[in-house]
Design a protein around this motif. Structure first.
Motif, PDB file in Angstrom:
ATOM      1  N   CYS A   8      10.823  -5.496   8.306  1.00  0.00           N
ATOM      2  CA  CYS A   8       9.902  -6.610   8.044  1.00  0.00           C
ATOM      3  C   CYS A   8      10.605  -7.487   7.007  1.00  0.00           C
ATOM      4  N   THR A   9      11.461  -8.353   7.481  1.00  0.00           N
ATOM      5  CA  THR A   9      12.422  -9.033   6.613  1.00  0.00           C
ATOM      6  C   THR A   9      11.811 -10.090   5.707  1.00  0.00           C
ATOM      7  N   ARG A  10      10.562 -10.498   5.952  1.00  0.00           N
ATOM      8  CA  ARG A  10       9.903 -11.477   5.079  1.00  0.00           C
ATOM      9  C   ARG A  10       9.079 -10.813   3.986  1.00  0.00           C
ATOM     10  N   LEU A  11       8.918  -9.519   4.072  1.00  0.00           N
ATOM     11  CA  LEU A  11       8.084  -8.802   3.113  1.00  0.00           C
ATOM     12  C   LEU A  11       8.728  -8.823   1.733  1.00  0.00           C
ATOM     13  N   SER A  12       7.990  -9.321   0.739  1.00  0.00           N
ATOM     14  CA  SER A  12       8.544  -9.447  -0.609  1.00  0.00           C
ATOM     15  C   SER A  12       7.947  -8.462  -1.599  1.00  0.00           C
ATOM     16  N   GLU A  13       6.809  -7.859  -1.246  1.00  0.00           N
ATOM     17  CA  GLU A  13       6.174  -6.903  -2.148  1.00  0.00           C
ATOM     18  C   GLU A  13       5.254  -5.979  -1.377  1.00  0.00           C
ATOM     19  N   LEU A  14       4.962  -4.847  -2.001  1.00  0.00           N
ATOM     20  CA  LEU A  14       3.984  -3.905  -1.465  1.00  0.00           C
ATOM     21  C   LEU A  14       2.747  -3.921  -2.355  1.00  0.00           C
ATOM     22  N   PRO A  15       1.575  -3.693  -1.790  1.00  0.00           N
ATOM     23  CA  PRO A  15       0.365  -3.725  -2.618  1.00  0.00           C
ATOM     24  C   PRO A  15       0.320  -2.566  -3.608  1.00  0.00           C
ATOM     25  N   GLU A  16      -0.210  -2.822  -4.793  1.00  0.00           N
ATOM     26  CA  GLU A  16      -0.335  -1.771  -5.799  1.00  0.00           C
ATOM     27  C   GLU A  16      -1.261  -0.648  -5.317  1.00  0.00           C
ATOM     28  N   SER A  17      -2.153  -0.977  -4.392  1.00  0.00           N
ATOM     29  CA  SER A  17      -3.106   0.026  -3.921  1.00  0.00           C
ATOM     30  C   SER A  17      -2.434   1.161  -3.154  1.00  0.00           C
ATOM     31  N   ILE A  18      -1.149   1.029  -2.872  1.00  0.00           N
ATOM     32  CA  ILE A  18      -0.424   2.091  -2.175  1.00  0.00           C
ATOM     33  C   ILE A  18      -0.474   3.389  -2.970  1.00  0.00           C
ATOM     34  N   ARG A  19      -0.714   3.285  -4.254  1.00  0.00           N
ATOM     35  CA  ARG A  19      -0.796   4.463  -5.124  1.00  0.00           C
ATOM     36  C   ARG A  19      -1.902   5.421  -4.704  1.00  0.00           C
ATOM     37  N   PRO A  66      -5.251  -7.370   9.290  1.00  0.00           N
ATOM     38  CA  PRO A  66      -6.639  -7.605   8.861  1.00  0.00           C
ATOM     39  C   PRO A  66      -7.058  -6.675   7.731  1.00  0.00           C
ATOM     40  N   GLU A  67      -7.922  -7.174   6.871  1.00  0.00           N
ATOM     41  CA  GLU A  67      -8.459  -6.362   5.791  1.00  0.00           C
ATOM     42  C   GLU A  67      -9.267  -5.186   6.327  1.00  0.00           C
ATOM     43  N   HIS A  68      -9.858  -5.354   7.498  1.00  0.00           N
ATOM     44  CA  HIS A  68     -10.741  -4.323   8.035  1.00  0.00           C
ATOM     45  C   HIS A  68      -9.997  -3.089   8.515  1.00  0.00           C
ATOM     46  N   MET A  69      -8.692  -3.075   8.397  1.00  0.00           N
ATOM     47  CA  MET A  69      -7.949  -1.879   8.779  1.00  0.00           C
ATOM     48  C   MET A  69      -8.321  -0.686   7.908  1.00  0.00           C
ATOM     49  N   ASP A  70      -8.899  -0.950   6.757  1.00  0.00           N
ATOM     50  CA  ASP A  70      -9.260   0.161   5.867  1.00  0.00           C
ATOM     51  C   ASP A  70     -10.399   1.010   6.431  1.00  0.00           C
ATOM     52  N   GLN A  71     -10.987   0.561   7.547  1.00  0.00           N
ATOM     53  CA  GLN A  71     -12.029   1.352   8.193  1.00  0.00           C
ATOM     54  C   GLN A  71     -11.452   2.449   9.085  1.00  0.00           C
ATOM     55  N   LEU A  72     -10.126   2.436   9.248  1.00  0.00           N
ATOM     56  CA  LEU A  72      -9.470   3.431  10.104  1.00  0.00           C
ATOM     57  C   LEU A  72      -9.229   4.703   9.298  1.00  0.00           C
ATOM     58  N   LYS A  73     -10.271   5.410   9.000  1.00  0.00           N
ATOM     59  CA  LYS A  73     -10.206   6.554   8.089  1.00  0.00           C
ATOM     60  C   LYS A  73      -9.437   7.734   8.656  1.00  0.00           C
ATOM     61  N   CYS A  74      -9.275   7.807   9.978  1.00  0.00           N
ATOM     62  CA  CYS A  74      -8.546   8.920  10.595  1.00  0.00           C
ATOM     63  C   CYS A  74      -7.055   8.628  10.742  1.00  0.00           C
ATOM     64  N   LEU A  75      -6.629   7.424  10.408  1.00  0.00           N
ATOM     65  CA  LEU A  75      -5.251   7.017  10.643  1.00  0.00           C
ATOM     66  C   LEU A  75      -4.282   7.841   9.788  1.00  0.00           C
ATOM     67  N   THR A  76      -3.298   8.478  10.456  1.00  0.00           N
ATOM     68  CA  THR A  76      -2.273   9.247   9.754  1.00  0.00           C
ATOM     69  C   THR A  76      -0.899   8.593   9.833  1.00  0.00           C
ATOM     70  N   HIS A  77      -0.659   7.787  10.879  1.00  0.00           N
ATOM     71  CA  HIS A  77       0.627   7.128  11.060  1.00  0.00           C
ATOM     72  C   HIS A  77       0.409   5.629  11.264  1.00  0.00           C
ATOM     73  N   ILE A 103      -5.082  -1.492   2.297  1.00  0.00           N
ATOM     74  CA  ILE A 103      -4.288  -0.387   2.850  1.00  0.00           C
ATOM     75  C   ILE A 103      -4.444   0.868   1.996  1.00  0.00           C
ATOM     76  N   GLY A 104      -4.746   0.673   0.734  1.00  0.00           N
ATOM     77  CA  GLY A 104      -4.924   1.808  -0.165  1.00  0.00           C
ATOM     78  C   GLY A 104      -6.116   2.675   0.174  1.00  0.00           C
ATOM     79  N   ASN A 105      -6.981   2.189   1.063  1.00  0.00           N
ATOM     80  CA  ASN A 105      -8.157   2.961   1.462  1.00  0.00           C
ATOM     81  C   ASN A 105      -7.892   3.859   2.672  1.00  0.00           C
ATOM     82  N   LEU A 106      -6.668   3.802   3.201  1.00  0.00           N
ATOM     83  CA  LEU A 106      -6.315   4.667   4.335  1.00  0.00           C
ATOM     84  C   LEU A 106      -5.908   6.033   3.785  1.00  0.00           C
ATOM     85  N   VAL A 107      -6.891   6.771   3.324  1.00  0.00           N
ATOM     86  CA  VAL A 107      -6.636   7.942   2.485  1.00  0.00           C
ATOM     87  C   VAL A 107      -5.993   9.103   3.233  1.00  0.00           C
TER      88      VAL A 107
END
Length: 222
Positions: free
Chosen positions: A124-135, A84-95, A110-114
């Motif tokens: 995850c064998t179907r994964l073809s790309e990672l989001p640019e927001s990982i930066r 879900p997009e709302h995972m970015d609200q998990l601001k305390c997430l470290t792992h 996911i880039g908002n999980l600072v």
């Protein structure tokens, strides 16, 4: 609390009252398909592990209500196709560990999980790309993409992950080139990949990676 190998479809009603529960592990409950309403009430939860729950096809949007969650592991859930997009609200997430799932893409949010320090997507064998927001994950230490066999490229700006010290990319056989920014991973100390990847992908970059002390050559898959 651990729930293991139980024939349950959803969490019992008593879970609606466990507002002080900090750890929950549900493993090998093959009929369990999730209980969104119960999970969103676990407002004190810091650790959540869902492993081998084969009927889970989605993570509820309400997971964003778990403001104290630090550790989230989802593995061996082959029906899970997206997060879900709302995972970015998990601001305390470290792992964040999502292994052996059927994901084909990750949300840009996911880039908002600072505060994320460990991100694992292995097998995850179907994964073809990672989001640019990982930066934006400036605290990330470990990135594990082992056995992501259809991953074709790394994000262009992955070199902005200044704290990345451990990169695991064994058997990423569709990955045939690296972005130039990889040479900016100044803190990279350990690289896990096959001999062919070191030879064809990494050798030209090694002089720029001053802190790279370990190159782990695992069994060559070529």
């Amino acid at each position: 609390m651990v729930i293991d190998s139980c024939e349950i479809w959803e969490l019992p009603e008593v879970f609606y009252e466990l507002i002080h529960l900090t750890k929950l592990k549900i493993t090998n409950c093959r009929c369990f398909f999730g209980s969104p309403e119960a999970i969103e009430n676990l407002i004190s939860l810091e650790v959540l592990k869902l492993e081998g729950c084969l009927q889970i096809s989605k993570v509820p949007d309400s997971i964003g209500n778990l403001k104290k969650l630090k550790f989230l592991k989802i593995s061996l859930n082959y029906r899970l196709k997206k997060l879900p997009e709302h995972m970015d609200q998990l601001k305390c997430l470290t792992h964040l560990i999502v292994n052996k799932c059927w994901l084909s893409a990750w949300p840009e949010s996911i880039g908002n999980l600072v505060n994320l320090e460990v991100l694992s997507l292995s097998e995850c064998t179907r994964l073809s790309e990672l989001p640019e927001s990982i930066r934006n994950l400036q605290k990330l230490n470990i990135l594990d993409i082992d056995m992501c066999v259809n991953l074709k490229e790394l994000p262009e700006h992955i070199g902005e992950l200044k704290r990345l010290s451990n990169l695991r990319m064994f058997n990423c056989r569709a990955l045939r080139k690296l972005p130039h920014s990889v040479s900016d991973l100044e803190q990279l100390e350990e690289l896990r990949c096959e001999k062919w990847a070191v030879t064809h992908l990494w050798t030209p970059l090694l002089p720029s990676l001053k802190n790279l002390r370990f190159v782990v050559w695992t069994l060559d898959s070529s």
